[in-house]
Design an enzyme around this catalytic site. Structure first.
Site, PDB file in Angstrom:
ATOM      1  N   LYS A 121     -13.530   4.536  15.884  1.00 44.81           N
ATOM      2  CA  LYS A 121     -13.170   4.004  14.561  1.00 44.81           C
ATOM      3  C   LYS A 121     -12.510   2.637  14.692  1.00 44.81           C
ATOM      4  CE  LYS A 121     -11.012   4.678  10.180  1.00 44.81           C
ATOM      5  NZ  LYS A 121     -10.040   5.287   9.298  1.00 44.81           N
TER       6      LYS A 121
ATOM      7  N   ARG B 185     -12.423  -1.545   8.156  1.00 44.56           N
ATOM      8  CA  ARG B 185     -11.079  -2.136   8.135  1.00 44.56           C
ATOM      9  C   ARG B 185     -10.869  -3.040   9.343  1.00 44.56           C
ATOM     10  NH1 ARG B 185      -8.923   2.014   7.225  1.00 44.56           N
ATOM     11  NH2 ARG B 185      -8.961   1.641   4.996  1.00 44.56           N
TER      12      ARG B 185
ATOM     13  N   GLY C 126      -2.263   5.897   6.222  1.00 42.75           N
ATOM     14  CA  GLY C 126      -3.395   5.747   7.157  1.00 42.75           C
ATOM     15  C   GLY C 126      -3.811   4.290   7.269  1.00 42.75           C
TER      16      GLY C 126
ATOM     17  N   THR D  92       0.843  -1.195   0.000  1.00 46.13           N
ATOM     18  CA  THR D  92       0.000   0.000   0.000  1.00 46.13           C
ATOM     19  C   THR D  92       0.877   1.243   0.000  1.00 46.13           C
ATOM     20  OG1 THR D  92      -1.757   1.211   1.170  1.00 46.13           O
ATOM     21  CG2 THR D  92      -0.179   0.046   2.564  1.00 46.13           C
ATOM     22  N   GLY D  93       0.322   2.313  -0.557  1.00 54.25           N
ATOM     23  CA  GLY D  93       1.017   3.592  -0.482  1.00 54.25           C
ATOM     24  C   GLY D  93       0.321   4.499   0.525  1.00 54.25           C
TER      25      GLY D  93
ATOM     26  N   GLU E   4      -3.908   0.629 -11.074  1.00 48.93           N
ATOM     27  CA  GLU E   4      -5.053  -0.073 -10.488  1.00 48.93           C
ATOM     28  C   GLU E   4      -6.134  -0.326 -11.531  1.00 48.93           C
ATOM     29  OE1 GLU E   4      -5.872   0.876  -6.154  1.00 48.93           O
ATOM     30  OE2 GLU E   4      -7.790   1.411  -7.078  1.00 48.93           O
TER      31      GLU E   4
ATOM     32  N   ASP F 146      -8.390  -2.750  -0.893  1.00 49.26           N
ATOM     33  CA  ASP F 146      -9.021  -1.704  -1.686  1.00 49.26           C
ATOM     34  C   ASP F 146     -10.295  -1.279  -0.977  1.00 49.26           C
ATOM     35  OD1 ASP F 146      -8.498  -0.267  -4.211  1.00 49.26           O
ATOM     36  OD2 ASP F 146     -10.593  -0.787  -4.541  1.00 49.26           O
TER      37      ASP F 146
ATOM     38  N   PHE G  67      -7.801   9.697   8.733  1.00 48.58           N
ATOM     39  CA  PHE G  67      -7.288  10.107   7.428  1.00 48.58           C
ATOM     40  C   PHE G  67      -8.435  10.083   6.422  1.00 48.58           C
ATOM     41  CE2 PHE G  67      -7.137   5.514   7.459  1.00 48.58           C
ATOM     42  CZ  PHE G  67      -7.405   5.122   6.158  1.00 48.58           C
TER      43      PHE G  67
HETATM   44  P1  ITT Z   1      -3.451   1.934  -1.818  1.00 49.23           P
HETATM   45  O1  ITT Z   1      -2.032   2.291  -2.124  1.00 49.23           O
HETATM   46  O2  ITT Z   1      -3.575   0.944  -0.695  1.00 49.23           O
HETATM   47  O3  ITT Z   1      -4.263   1.537  -3.032  1.00 49.23           O
HETATM   48  P2  ITT Z   1      -5.189   4.287  -1.776  1.00 49.23           P
HETATM   49  O4  ITT Z   1      -5.165   5.512  -0.917  1.00 49.23           O
HETATM   50  O5  ITT Z   1      -5.021   4.469  -3.275  1.00 49.23           O
HETATM   51  O6  ITT Z   1      -4.074   3.273  -1.202  1.00 49.23           O
HETATM   52  P3  ITT Z   1      -7.797   3.021  -2.257  1.00 49.23           P
HETATM   53  O7  ITT Z   1      -7.517   2.873  -3.716  1.00 49.23           O
HETATM   54  O8  ITT Z   1      -8.308   1.819  -1.517  1.00 49.23           O
HETATM   55  O9  ITT Z   1      -6.500   3.490  -1.440  1.00 49.23           O
HETATM   56  O10 ITT Z   1      -8.771   4.234  -2.086  1.00 49.23           O
HETATM   57  C1  ITT Z   1      -9.589   4.414  -0.978  1.00 49.23           C
HETATM   58  C2  ITT Z   1      -9.796   5.884  -0.678  1.00 49.23           C
HETATM   59  O11 ITT Z   1     -10.690   5.948   0.442  1.00 49.23           O
HETATM   60  C3  ITT Z   1      -8.509   6.590  -0.262  1.00 49.23           C
HETATM   61  O12 ITT Z   1      -8.573   7.953  -0.627  1.00 49.23           O
HETATM   62  C4  ITT Z   1      -8.525   6.472   1.245  1.00 49.23           C
HETATM   63  O13 ITT Z   1      -7.810   7.524   1.873  1.00 49.23           O
HETATM   64  C5  ITT Z   1     -10.011   6.510   1.566  1.00 49.23           C
HETATM   65  N1  ITT Z   1     -10.253   5.656   2.725  1.00 49.23           N
HETATM   66  C6  ITT Z   1     -10.066   4.316   2.795  1.00 49.23           C
HETATM   67  N2  ITT Z   1     -10.294   3.871   4.036  1.00 49.23           N
HETATM   68  C7  ITT Z   1     -10.628   4.956   4.753  1.00 49.23           C
HETATM   69  C8  ITT Z   1     -10.930   5.159   6.109  1.00 49.23           C
HETATM   70  O14 ITT Z   1     -10.901   4.161   6.975  1.00 49.23           O
HETATM   71  N3  ITT Z   1     -11.220   6.387   6.521  1.00 49.23           N
HETATM   72  C9  ITT Z   1     -11.225   7.417   5.659  1.00 49.23           C
HETATM   73  N4  ITT Z   1     -10.928   7.332   4.363  1.00 49.23           N
HETATM   74  C10 ITT Z   1     -10.615   6.101   3.912  1.00 49.23           C
END
Ligand code: ITT
Length: 182
Positions: free
Chosen positions: A162, A168, A11, A7-8, A36, A65, A140
Site C-alpha cells: 500500500k 495517497r 488512518g 482531518t479527523g 463537507e 478528500d 483502514f
Molecule cells: P476527513 O476528516 O479527512 O474528511 P474522512 O474519513 O471523512 O476524513 P473522506 O471524506 O475523504 O474522509 O472519505 C473517504 C472514505 O474513504 C473514508 O471512509 C476513508 O476511510 C476511506 N478511505 C480513504 N482512503 C482510504 C485508503 O487509503 N484505504 C482505505 N479506505 C480509504
C-alpha cells in the site's frame, strides 16, 4: 517544514505523517468542524474544505478528500465513501457486489493545500479490484476489500504494498515535490 493537516481520519493522518516525515517535514493534525460540500467532484470538495480550514486556523493547511469508485456500481460509493463505510461497512460493499465478475475499482484522492494566498490541488489514483472476501488486519477503511492492479493481496494484507502504490502515496509525493520547489 511544519504542515497542518485538517482531518479527523487517523488512518489518513498516519500515512501522511509516515510519508512526509520521511522527506523531512513534520505533520500536525488539526480538527475543525465543517459540513463537507456535496459534489461528485473530489477536487471541488477538497477545495471547499481547504478554504474552510484556512479560515478556521489562519495558517497554511492541507486537506485530503478521497473515495472508492466501483465500476459495476457506476462509481458508487465515490464521494460518499465515508458515509457509506459508516452505514454499511466493507461487509455491505461485498454484499452489494454479490458474485459480479466485473470487480474493477479505483481509489481516488485530491489533496488541497491553502498557502494563505490560494488553493493548490494534487490528485492521484490507484486502480485495482474488489476482493471476494475481507482479508488482512492492516490499514483502514476499505483496505480489507481492495486489491491493487497486478497483485493478489489486499491493501490490508500488505501495508508495504500500500505504501508504494496507493493513491495517497503518489499524491503526497506530488505535493512534497511542489513544496520542495517553493
Ligand atoms: P476527513 O476528516 O479527512 O474528511 P474522512 O474519513 O471523512 O476524513 P473522506 O471524506 O475523504 O474522509 O472519505 C473517504 C472514505 O474513504 C473514508 O471512509 C476513508 O476511510 C476511506 N478511505 C480513504 N482512503 C482510504 C485508503 O487509503 N484505504 C482505505 N479506505 C480509504
Amino acid at each position: 517544514m511544519e504542515l497542518l493537516f485538517a482531518t479527523g481520519n487517523q488512518g489518513k493522518l498516519g500515512e501522511a505523517q509516515e510519508m512526509l516525515e520521511s522527506l523531512g517535514h513534520t505533520v500536525r493534525q488539526v480538527e475543525f468542524s465543517h459540513r463537507e460540500l456535496r459534489s461528485d467532484s473530489l477536487e471541488e470538495i477538497a477545495r471547499d474544505s481547504a478554504e474552510a480550514a484556512w479560515l478556521a486556523c489562519g495558517q497554511p493547511v492541507f486537506v485530503e478528500d478521497s473515495g472508492l469508485f466501483i465500476d459495476s456500481l457506476n462509481g458508487f460509493p465515490g464521494t460518499f465513501s465515508a458515509w457509506v463505510l459508516e452505514k454499511i461497512g466493507t461487509d455491505g460493499i461485498l454484499r452489494l457486489m454479490g458474485d459480479r465478475d466485473n470487480r474493477r475499482a479505483v481509489f481516488r484522492t485530491c489533496i488541497a493545500f491553502h498557502d494563505g494566498k490560494g488553493v493548490h490541488t494534487f490528485s492521484g489514483e490507484c486502480r485495482g479490484r474488489i476482493s471476494r472476501e475481507q482479508r488482512g488486519g492492516g490499514g483502514f477503511g476499505y483496505d480489507p476489500v481492495f486489491v491493487p492492479e497486478g497483485h493478489e493481496q489486499t491493501f490490508a494484507e500488505s501495508i508495504t504494498l500500500k505504501n508504494k502504490l496507493s493513491h495517497r502515496y503518489k499524491t503526497l509525493l506530488d505535493f512534497s515535490r511542489y513544496l520542495q520547489g517553493k
